[in-house]
Structures are given as structure tokens and as C-alpha cells.
Design a protein around this motif. Structure first.
Motif: not given
Length: 315
Positions: A236-240
């Protein structure tokens, strides 16, 4: 003075290097996403996994928008057009198909199958943006790169389950291409961060709706043990959130053809991360496919590489 560059050239070079660094960082982040998705799919069905990933990613970007005092409300069709196209295509349908395919397709192979994107993008872009097209060497490069994709994918007609997975991943590539080509932020009034927050939210809501109507894809069929939760938060946070913020910024600056080529840069990172995390082996066909992809990428970027080499030799 020897080596002096006019101010415009200096800024062009600085911006080019910054975009190149962001491009490579995005490829690395999205390469790790294939492996993280593969791990999370052990406990969460594809559509709920994609939904919760982008629910959290959208929430993170909205929190940043509010905390920094940026304008949040879309003002017209110039804002809503890229939000809806990017959200429904690049976030919603693309990830539903991709995650479903990844249940039977290894991460490195899934990443490489998306090499169809650089093949499709110039063809579609030719009809929608006539000023953006590949050179003859670029066309050859795309075909060579796709040959590498086919070499790595190597679909097995005797394994119907795997073949269906390959088909789903390829369908996700078609949807991604449509989203990239038809996403146009040129008339947007909303800031980039808020625009991407809304885009992720539209995609997340579409995926949430999918959990209600697609059989076997409800949240009731999912479980979130600690390891799976950690993978979902990473997705959720890095690739998202961070990855898609970078993607849509670079898409606006570099165009769909240039950004489509990122699918040729992602697979080595996916394979490397899969080897580090899961000990996945990399066979001779995969190595040969990667080599073909590198050659194809160099052919597509031949003009840029020649200019860089000439600048280095003249310095």
C-alpha cells in the motif's frame, strides 16, 4: 570556457537525471511489488488484496494532502478525466486481472509478461498522439524486447491453469496501456498529489465493489496474519501510494511510450527480489529473455544513449 553549458542545457540535464533516478526507483519498487503480492496471495484472494492495498494507499495520500494544506476538491472535467481513467483502468481493472493471474504465474514471469505494454503503447499512441512515435530502431527494439518476454513466459498449452494465469496478466497489460494512453493531465487544475489521491480512491472503490459481485472474492474469504499484514502495508505505502504518485508524475512529463518502457526495467528487480526473499531460481531461458529485453531497450533508447555517449566523450 571548455565544458560550459548554457543555463537551459544545465536544467535540462539536471531534470533528465532526476527523472532517470525516479524512473529507476519506480522500477525497483514495482519489481518488489510482484513478490510481495505473491506472498500476500497465500492468505488473501486477488480482488480483496488489490482493494485493501489501494484503500490504504489512497488514505495515505489524502492524509498527506490534508496535512500539507493542498487543495483537495476536483474542479471540473480537466481533473475528473485523468482521475476516472487512471483509477478505473490503471488501478482497478488492471490490478484485479494482474493479481488473479499471479495466483498461478511466478512474480518474475508476471512482471515480464507486462512487457506487452511497450509493444501496445506505440501502436495505440500513434492514433491518439501522432506527434509521439518510435523510430525504426525503436520498433525493432520493441520487437526484440517482446521476444525476450515470450522467451521468459514460455506458456505451456498442457498446463491450462498456468495458461489462464498468463492470459489474465496479458489482459491486465492491455488495460494498463489503455489507461496510460488516455490519461491526460494537461487540463487538470488540481495539484499532482491530490490528483493521484483521487485516482487511487476511484480505483480502490471499484475494487471494493468487485469484492461484492465477483464470486469467491469477498473479504470474508481473506485472513490477515501478521506476515500478510506486513506485506499488505508494504504494497500500500511503497509500490502503491509512493509508486503511483511517481508514475503519474513521470507519465505527465515523459509520455505514455517512455513510461511503457518501464515494463522492460521491472522484471530484473522482480527476479532479484524473488531470489532474495523466496530463493526462486533463475533459469537459462529467463537470463536469455532478460538479455533480449536489455538489447531491445537499448535499441529503443539508441538516440538518447548516443547523445549521452557523445556528451561524455566531448567533456
Amino acid at each position: 570556457m571548455n565544458g560550459y553549458k548554457p543555463p537551459d542545457d544545465i536544467w535540462t540535464d539536471v531534470l533528465g537525471r532526476r527523472d532517470a533516478a525516479l524512473y529507476l526507483g519506480l522500477a525497483a519498487a514495482w519489481g518488489t511489488a510482484f513478490v510481495a503480492t505473491d506472498a500476500a496471495l497465500d492468505a488473501v484472494p486477488p480482488v480483496p488484496l488489490a482493494a485493501v492495498r489501494f484503500d490504504l494507499a489512497a488514505l495515505a495520500l489524502f492524509a498527506v494532502v490534508v496535512a500539507t494544506g493542498r487543495t483537495l476538491r476536483p474542479r471540473g472535467w480537466g481533473d475528473w478525466s485523468p482521475i476516472l481513467v487512471g483509477g478505473l483502468c490503471n488501478i482497478g481493472l488492471h490490478h484485479a486481472l494482474l493479481f488473479a493471474g499471479q495466483r498461478t504465474v511466478p512474480p518474475a514471469v508476471a512482471a515480464t509478461l507486462l512487457g506487452l505494454v511497450p509493444v501496445l503503447t506505440p501502436a495505440v499512441t500513434r492514433f491518439t498522439r501522432p506527434d509521439e512515435r518510435l523510430s525504426p530502431a525503436g520498433v525493432v527494439g520493441v520487437l526484440v524486447g517482446f521476444g525476450g518476454v515470450a522467451l521468459i513466459a514460455n506458456p505451456d498449452p498442457s498446463n491450462l491453469t498456468a495458461s489462464v494465469g498468463v492470459g489474465l496478466v496479458l489482459a491486465s497489460a492491455v488495460v494498463w496501456t489503455a489507461g496510460a494512453v488516455f490519461t491526460d493531465e494537461s487540463d487538470a487544475e488540481l495539484g499532482g498529489l491530490a490528483l493521484q489521491a483521487w485516482t487511487l480512491l476511484v480505483g480502490a472503490l471499484a475494487l471494493d465493489a468487485g469484492t461484492l459481485v465477483v464470486p469467491g472474492q469477498s473479504f470474508a474469504a481473506a485472513s490477515f496474519p501478521p506476515v500478510t499484514t506486513a506485506w499488505v502495508l508494504y504494497l500500500a505505502l511503497v509500490p502503491g501510494a509512493l509508486g503511483f504518485l511517481l508514475y503519474f508524475r513521470l507519465l505527465d512529463r515523459l509520455g505514455p511510450i517512455e513510461m511503457g518502457l518501464i515494463e522492460y526495467v521491472i522484471p530484473p528487480f522482480a527476479a532479484l527480489f524473488g531470489w532474495v526473499v523466496f530463493g526462486e531460481t533463475i533459469g537459462a531461458a529467463t537470463v536469455a529473455g532478460f538479455a533480449a529485453i536489455v538489447v531491445g531497450f537499448c535499441l529503443v533508447k539508441a538516440d538518447v544513449l548516443r547523445r549521452r555517449l557523445r556528451a561524455w566523450t566531448d567533456a
